[in-house]
Design a protein around this motif. Structure first.
Motif, mmCIF file in Angstrom:
data_model
loop_
_atom_site.group_PDB
_atom_site.id
_atom_site.type_symbol
_atom_site.label_atom_id
_atom_site.label_comp_id
_atom_site.label_asym_id
_atom_site.label_seq_id
_atom_site.Cartn_x
_atom_site.Cartn_y
_atom_site.Cartn_z
ATOM 1 N N PRO A 188 0.732 -1.128 -0.042
ATOM 2 C CA PRO A 188 0.108 -0.024 0.009
ATOM 3 C C PRO A 188 0.941 1.394 0.037
ATOM 4 O O PRO A 188 0.252 2.364 -0.502
ATOM 5 N N LEU A 207 -2.410 0.568 -7.275
ATOM 6 C CA LEU A 207 -2.215 -0.728 -6.703
ATOM 7 C C LEU A 207 -2.076 -1.731 -7.690
ATOM 8 O O LEU A 207 -1.247 -2.716 -7.556
ATOM 9 N N THR A 216 -5.189 -5.087 0.573
ATOM 10 C CA THR A 216 -4.829 -3.577 0.598
ATOM 11 C C THR A 216 -6.046 -2.559 0.147
ATOM 12 O O THR A 216 -6.246 -1.819 0.750
ATOM 13 N N LEU A 252 -7.340 0.619 1.867
ATOM 14 C CA LEU A 252 -7.544 1.778 1.258
ATOM 15 C C LEU A 252 -9.101 2.207 1.327
ATOM 16 O O LEU A 252 -9.461 3.033 0.757
#
Length: 137
Positions: A6, A77, A102, A106
């Motif tokens: 991340p 990402l 991730t 987020l």
């Protein structure tokens, strides 16, 4: 790797927004003093590598998506994860799993399925996609 992915995708997003990569990395290191030297090196590698190979990754990503992504954090990402799948020794299933997790970090949980599908499709079509990208450049 889970902590670094991340950070790398956020770093790449900041560079796309016009910031200097070295300055972004330095600020990230300062904000995350508990990163080990190995994690710092991985963060640098993922950031530089993703940006270095941006052209091919963008083309591959466009082929894997049915329509353009509007969410820049998810796009970054996916670009970082594609770099990891090709250029690192990380296990593919771990890269995909961390990318999906991730999305939760987020707060993009609606993108979990998309991230999983795109990366798994890349793994299935890897040789053809990479070959096509190489011949296009």
């Amino acid at each position: 790797m889970r902590d670094v992915q991340p950070l790398a995708s956020a770093t790449v997003a900041q560079v796309f927004a016009g910031r200097n990569l070295n300055q972004v990395l330095q600020a990230t290191f300062e904000r995350n003093p508990k990163l080990t030297p190995q994690q710092r090196a991985l963060l640098q590698d993922l950031s530089y590598g993703t940006l270095r190979h941006y052209g091919p990754w963008q083309g591959i990503l466009a082929r894997l998506l049915q329509k353009a992504l509007k969410d820049e954090s998810v796009r970054c990402l996916l670009l970082v994860a594609l770099y990891q799948l090709v250029y690192t020794h990380a296990q593919p299933h771990a890269v995909v799993d961390h990318a999906v997790k991730t999305t939760q970090m987020l707060r993009k949980t609606s993108a979990k399925g998309l991230v999983n599908a795109v990366l798994r499709n890349f793994l299935r079509q890897r040789e053809r996609l990479l070959s096509d990208a190489a011949s296009a450049s």
